[in-house]
Design an enzyme around this catalytic site. Structure first.
Site, PDB file in Angstrom:
ATOM      1  N   ASP A  35      51.003  66.589  73.632  1.00 61.22           N
ATOM      2  CA  ASP A  35      49.806  65.959  73.081  1.00 61.22           C
ATOM      3  C   ASP A  35      49.998  65.556  71.621  1.00 61.22           C
ATOM      4  O   ASP A  35      50.907  66.038  70.935  1.00 61.22           O
ATOM      5  CB  ASP A  35      48.614  66.905  73.192  1.00 61.22           C
ATOM      6  N   LYS A  57      46.188  61.627  72.883  1.00 63.33           N
ATOM      7  CA  LYS A  57      44.954  60.861  72.814  1.00 63.33           C
ATOM      8  C   LYS A  57      44.387  60.979  71.409  1.00 63.33           C
ATOM      9  O   LYS A  57      44.537  62.006  70.745  1.00 63.33           O
ATOM     10  CB  LYS A  57      43.916  61.386  73.807  1.00 63.33           C
ATOM     11  N   MET A 171      35.990  69.198  67.745  1.00 68.81           N
ATOM     12  CA  MET A 171      35.895  67.758  67.985  1.00 68.81           C
ATOM     13  C   MET A 171      34.525  67.200  67.617  1.00 68.81           C
ATOM     14  O   MET A 171      33.938  66.407  68.352  1.00 68.81           O
ATOM     15  CB  MET A 171      36.225  67.442  69.458  1.00 68.81           C
TER      16      MET A 171
END
Length: 253
Positions: A35, A57, A171
């Protein structure tokens, strides 16, 4: 001849915070599927000759969709490879690890797990702010401040607005104003102290002490970017880099 997949938590960024199990698995892998938030120092620990496949991402930029990641893992394992699926933090805490595991199991692929130190624990250890503390917080709640495909952030604000708990928001940079308002709407005081920690445990770590009713403006002014973690609650008054009395005055003044 089918291989297998190691679902590995790389921790929050500092290589020294990886478990021995995670390191052993990484160094046994023929292929590393990693990632965006896996640090370069951790990635450098892979076995010589291992093939690296980036699938990271970023907010609003999913260059490799989740379905494609799932297919990569199955394809590489079915080719007989030992695959390290390397994720930041812990793969089972907001890391889609369980989704990938379910897909792999449905396709008959063997899986082994290596848990990782999640970002909340990393930020707690680097800043000295505990997640629970007698007299300040009797419990801790983890929540994600983002919804898949930018859907409505339908959090249970009443449950999260617990003055006796520490709330950790993952997040949440893009929606922090909405989150703060949702908590205050359910009567969590605007004076509640907040510590924002960007890129926790790495050399680029950034910290911001604020309060709930000023948080969105302070985050904008500081230009904090993802990945940033927010610790909300009275435990922030213990932040060692600030005089406790000043933080208490900020929280209650």
């Amino acid at each position: 001849m089918s291989g297998k997949v190691f679902l590995i938590g790389a921790g929050p960024g500092d290589p020294e915070l990886m478990t021995l199990r995670a390191l052993r698995m990484l160094q046994e892998a023929d292929v590393v599927v990693y990632d965006r938030l896996v640090s370069a120092d951790i990635l450098d620990l892979h076995a010589p000759g291992a093939r690296l496949i980036p699938v990271g991402k970023a907010p609003k930029c999913h260059t490799v969709p989740q379905d494609r990641i799932n297919d990569i893992l199955v394809k590489e394992a079915r080719a007989g490879h030992t695959v390290a699926r390397l994720k930041g933090g812990d793969p089972m805490i907001f890391g889609r690890g369980s989704e990938e595991a379910a897909y792999l199991m449905a396709h008959g692929i063997a899986i082994e797990y290596a848990p990782g130190i999640t970002a909340a624990q990393g930020a707690s250890s680097s800043t000295g702010v505990p997640l629970t503390h007698r007299g300040l917080a009797t419990s801790v709640q983890y929540v994600t401040g983002h919804r898949q495909a930018d859907k409505v952030l339908d959090l249970d604000w009443k449950r999260l607005a617990d003055p006796d708990a520490t709330l950790v928001i993952y997040m949440g940079v893009a929606n922090i104003g909405q989150i703060a308002m949702g908590l205050m709407t359910e009567n969590l005081p605007g004076s509640t102290p907040v510590l924002a920690v960007g890129k926790a445990t790495t050399p680029d770590e950034r910290r911001l002490v604020s309060r709930l009713d000023k948080l969105a403006a302070d985050v904008r002014e500081a230009d904090l970017k993802a990945p940033t973690l927010f610790i909300v609650g009275q435990v922030v008054t213990l932040y060692a880099d600030q005089p406790v009395t000043n933080l208490l005055e900020q929280a209650h003044g």
